[in-house]
Design a protein around this motif. Sequence first.
Motif, PDB file in Angstrom:
ATOM      1  N   LEU A   1       0.653  -0.870  -0.316  1.00 52.37           N
ATOM      2  CA  LEU A   1       0.223   0.455  -0.053  1.00 52.37           C
ATOM      3  C   LEU A   1       0.907   0.920   0.400  1.00 52.37           C
ATOM      4  CD1 LEU A   1      -2.803   1.246   0.367  1.00 52.37           C
ATOM      5  CD2 LEU A   1      -2.669   1.251   2.778  1.00 52.37           C
ATOM      6  N   ASN A   2       0.270   2.107  -1.054  1.00 52.90           N
ATOM      7  CA  ASN A   2       1.385   3.218  -1.084  1.00 52.90           C
ATOM      8  C   ASN A   2       0.560   4.712  -1.180  1.00 52.90           C
ATOM      9  OD1 ASN A   2       3.493   5.505  -1.439  1.00 52.90           O
ATOM     10  ND2 ASN A   2       4.990   3.781  -2.725  1.00 52.90           N
ATOM     11  N   LEU A   3       0.772   5.437  -0.442  1.00 50.67           N
ATOM     12  CA  LEU A   3       0.052   6.627  -0.397  1.00 50.67           C
ATOM     13  C   LEU A   3       0.446   8.148  -0.459  1.00 50.67           C
ATOM     14  CD1 LEU A   3      -3.220   5.769   1.524  1.00 50.67           C
ATOM     15  CD2 LEU A   3      -2.846   5.463  -0.990  1.00 50.67           C
ATOM     16  N   SER A   4       2.429   7.686  -0.141  1.00 49.12           N
ATOM     17  CA  SER A   4       3.091   8.451   0.056  1.00 49.12           C
ATOM     18  C   SER A   4       3.127   9.744  -0.836  1.00 49.12           C
ATOM     19  CB  SER A   4       4.632   8.332  -0.039  1.00 49.12           C
ATOM     20  OG  SER A   4       4.894   7.605  -1.220  1.00 49.12           O
ATOM     21  N   PHE A   5       3.880  10.804  -0.846  1.00 53.72           N
ATOM     22  CA  PHE A   5       3.871  11.976  -2.186  1.00 53.72           C
ATOM     23  C   PHE A   5       2.464  12.567  -2.104  1.00 53.72           C
ATOM     24  CE2 PHE A   5       8.126   9.901  -1.895  1.00 53.72           C
ATOM     25  CZ  PHE A   5       8.917  11.566  -1.871  1.00 53.72           C
TER      26      PHE A   5
END
Length: 799
Positions: free
Chosen positions: A654-658
Amino acid sequence: MAKVYWCFFFLSLFFLFINSSLSCLPEHEKALLRFKSSLIKKTTISLPSMLQTWSSSTNCCGWEGVTCSVHRSSSNSSQPVIELRLFALANGYSMVNLSPLFEIKTLTRLDATDCGLQGEIPAKGLLGLSQLEHLNLSMNDLNGSIPPEIGKLSNLQFLSLASNQLTGDIPAKGFLNLSQLEHLDLSMNNLNGSIPPKIGKLSNLQSLSLDYNQLTGEIPTKGLLGLSQLKELYLSKNQLNGSIPHEIGKLSNLKLLSLASNQLTGGIPAKGLSGLTQLEHLELTNNYLNGSIPSQIYNLTKLKYLYLSKNSLSGTLSREIGNLTKLKFLTLDDNNLRGLIPSEIGKLSNLQALSLAYNGLTGEIPSSLQWLSGQKELDFLDLRDNKLSGSIPPWLADLSIQVLLLCGNMLTGVLPPSLFAQTLSIIDLSRNELEGELPKNIGNASSLNALILSNNNFNGSLPESVSNLSSLLVLDLSNNFFSGDILPAFKAAPSILSLSDNHFSSIPMSMPNASLHHLTVLELRDNDITGELPLYLAEFTSLEILNLRGNSIGGLIPASLSTLQNLFYLDLSSNQLTGEIPSELGNLPYFMQVHQNNFSPLLEYYFVNMTVEWKGNKKHVKYTKIFVVLDLSNNQLSGQIPSTLGNLTGLKSLNLSFNGLTGKIPTSLGELKHMEILSLAHNMLSGEIPQSFVKLGELTTLELSNNNLVGRIPMGGQMSSMANPDSYANNSGLCGIQIQVECEPAEAPLCLDDDEEEDETWFSWEAILLGYVVGFWIAIGSAYFVGIFDPFFRPKRSS
Ligand SMILES: *[C@@H]1O[C@H](CO)[C@@H](O)[C@H](O)[C@H]1NC(C)=O
Ligand SMILES: *[C@@H]1O[C@H](CO)[C@@H](O)[C@H](O)[C@H]1NC(C)=O
Ligand SMILES: *[C@@H]1O[C@H](CO)[C@@H](O)[C@H](O)[C@H]1NC(C)=O
Ligand SMILES: *[C@@H]1O[C@H](CO)[C@@H](O)[C@H](O)[C@H]1NC(C)=O
Ligand SMILES: *[C@@H]1O[C@H](CO)[C@@H](O)[C@H](O)[C@H]1NC(C)=O
Ligand SMILES: *[C@@H]1O[C@H](CO)[C@@H](O)[C@H](O)[C@H]1NC(C)=O
Ligand SMILES: *[C@@H]1O[C@H](CO)[C@@H](O)[C@H](O)[C@H]1NC(C)=O
Ligand SMILES: *[C@@H]1O[C@H](CO)[C@@H](O)[C@H](O)[C@H]1NC(C)=O
Ligand SMILES: *[C@@H]1O[C@H](CO)[C@@H](O)[C@H](O)[C@H]1NC(C)=O
Ligand SMILES: *[C@@H]1O[C@H](CO)[C@@H](O)[C@H](O)[C@H]1NC(C)=O
Ligand SMILES: *[C@@H]1O[C@H](CO)[C@@H](O)[C@H](O)[C@H]1NC(C)=O
Ligand SMILES: *[C@@H]1O[C@H](CO)[C@@H](O)[C@H](O)[C@H]1NC(C)=O
């Protein structure tokens, strides 16, 4: 004429005789009825049609599959049963008891193929069957070992126990007495041990099949010498080692020799081969054979099938290959061959499949292949992964090729339009240095199933006629310089559409005028696409991979994406998406389940080479559906992280960065027990890291830097090993052992509150080590049809 009448007369007499009240021996009838009653019904299917005639009210000599002797003993009006030909009784039934059949001592032939027979071969029952000449018990579930009593069947000429679950070794002693045996088939069992040299005593043997077992040791040189009548020798798919004995050349009647998929070493025995002048079929695939291809092989002019793939053969391909004019299949792929492809290859006018892939061959595609344009046989040409140069010759279209694999070479120039004017089904030209535009006539290739042109220098826009490719399943144009609108490709309705790494600028905003319900993979990564995400994406109900990373797509994320039943990879990162993350994404069906190794029905037929990144290293793996990924990073998303995402228990990354996400990290994310990669870095998240994170038992990467997080970093589980200070940098006051910042004493009780205490006990180094599964980033490479289109896959032959 008279003769014919007489003939009829005798025939009629004969049938009268047969149909008279003579019945079979009562004890034979009883045995057969006992066999019938041992049927075990597995489903509600009605009795196999063959056995429906088996009823005590009729003469058993008339039952289907039963043959009686025409001779009867003078004192006795009943006839003995001499042949039983039973087959395909297994549909819906199984049978545990073979013994009743063995009670019929007058049998000369017993076929019980595919009859669902279970249990061991009744050793004692074999004892009296001295009349038996033909015994076929193949395709059953017989287990246990082969009883040595089989040696009592001294009249046996044909014996097949193939395709059962027999174990143990080949009973050498038992077989010694079977001097009449001509066909012996023990293939597809679990036999182990070595091949007994005494097998050489079977001097009448014409066909010996021991393939698909677990036999070890070397090929018995002496044993082979006795088998002078042998025409077919199948030993493939065992664990035989040592070298191929040159004595094999003494088997001068041999037509077929199959030693594939063993652990044979050394060279191909030059001397031995020269004796095998009758050889039509030579299969040495998948061993460790080295050295060069001996020139004696080119003297075997009867060869039709020559399979030498997957060895370590070196040297060049001799011009003498042209002597083997009867060749239909020639596979030398996956060796270390060097040099040019000799032009004599064009003399092989019967060639149907040619594979020279995965070698170091140089030069151009030999123009002599043109000579084959008259023969209309060659339908598979695989020259992939060599060092071939030059251009793609236009005359390839004159051959009848269906599968053309030239990928992974150094081919230059443009696509000849002629390629699309004929019957090609699969074209893979990826990983070359081809250039120019797609020919306008591309739509003429109405049988095209897969067009793979990735990793070249093609440019221009997609010709409108692409949409005429009605059979297209795979269109992979990734990593080229294509531009313009992708609408034509959408209209072609493929299953896999990969247009990543190009300069395409738009996707159609309204539903394309075609059924895209079969679209499984949509890869548009790294293009110049602007506009918003079209709502109709939610109607692509088969979609499994949706990758739009690295474009300039704006607007909101449509909540309707959450209805896609099969989606397991959603990457919308590096765009300009705005608004909140729709909480409906927490309902993505596939993401909500935990998945083992699960191939999709369609993609199972493809070889898909995925690039997976794990800890900075790229790996190439086969496509599986366990890499469940949601990546929305590097957009302009705002609002809170929906707590519903905690429902996506199948998630691996799960990538919600930036983004511009605010509020607290939802505690529910701790429920994502299979998550390996979690990145929430570079947002405006506040509050503490949820204590529930200690439950993320497979976590290998955690990125929380550049937020406004405070408080103690939870200890326990994988969290204890998440100790890279960079992962927590630039927050508003994180503390903990991981970053070697002591927490204020007042905060200490926080980590030990309520039910979380026992979490500490989960911590163990073992768990950390086992927790490492695989991490990843996925990009679909190229797809081949190898599964369905492997011309070298041959169904088991029949004896
Ligand atoms: C016929 O011979 C068989 C043995 O060959 C015997 O079992 C059977 O009883 C005999 N039948 C009659 C009617 O004699
Ligand atoms: C053979 O199969 C039968 C029934 O299928 C089973 O009961 C028996 O244990 C098996 N024997 C061996 C040696 O595996
Ligand atoms: C082989 O045949 C001989 C003579 O016919 C016999 O004595 C011996 O028992 C047989 N061996 C086996 C294993 O059946
Ligand atoms: C063959 O397999 C059996 C089990 O089926 C095992 O007991 C035996 O040791 C094996 N023999 C060899 C030579 O591997
Ligand atoms: C072949 O394998 C057997 C074990 O199955 C081993 O004992 C033997 O040394 C091997 N022979 C060669 C030539 O590798
Ligand atoms: C072939 O392999 C064997 C070992 O299996 C090695 O001893 C031999 O030198 C090799 N021969 C060639 C020509 O590479
Ligand atoms: C091929 O066969 C011919 C005649 O059968 C023989 O003269 C020649 O030596 C053979 N060549 C090789 C390389 O074995
Ligand atoms: C192949 O054919 C040529 C000419 O027909 C002949 O000279 C040569 O000996 C043959 N090669 C083999 C290995 O038989
Ligand atoms: C191929 O397509 C072009 C137009 O795209 C058409 O004019 C031509 O007739 C087609 N040729 C064949 C053989 O179908
Ligand atoms: C997969 O693709 C990569 C590069 O795209 C290549 O290096 C690798 O050999 C390929 N693997 C297979 C099995 O084809
Ligand atoms: C999904 O998560 C929310 C909040 O975490 C919860 O209220 C809801 O019951 C969950 N739904 C399902 C189907 O598990
Ligand atoms: C007998 O056995 C072979 C396999 O060894 C099989 O292919 C064949 O179909 C069988 N014959 C009959 C008549 O069932």
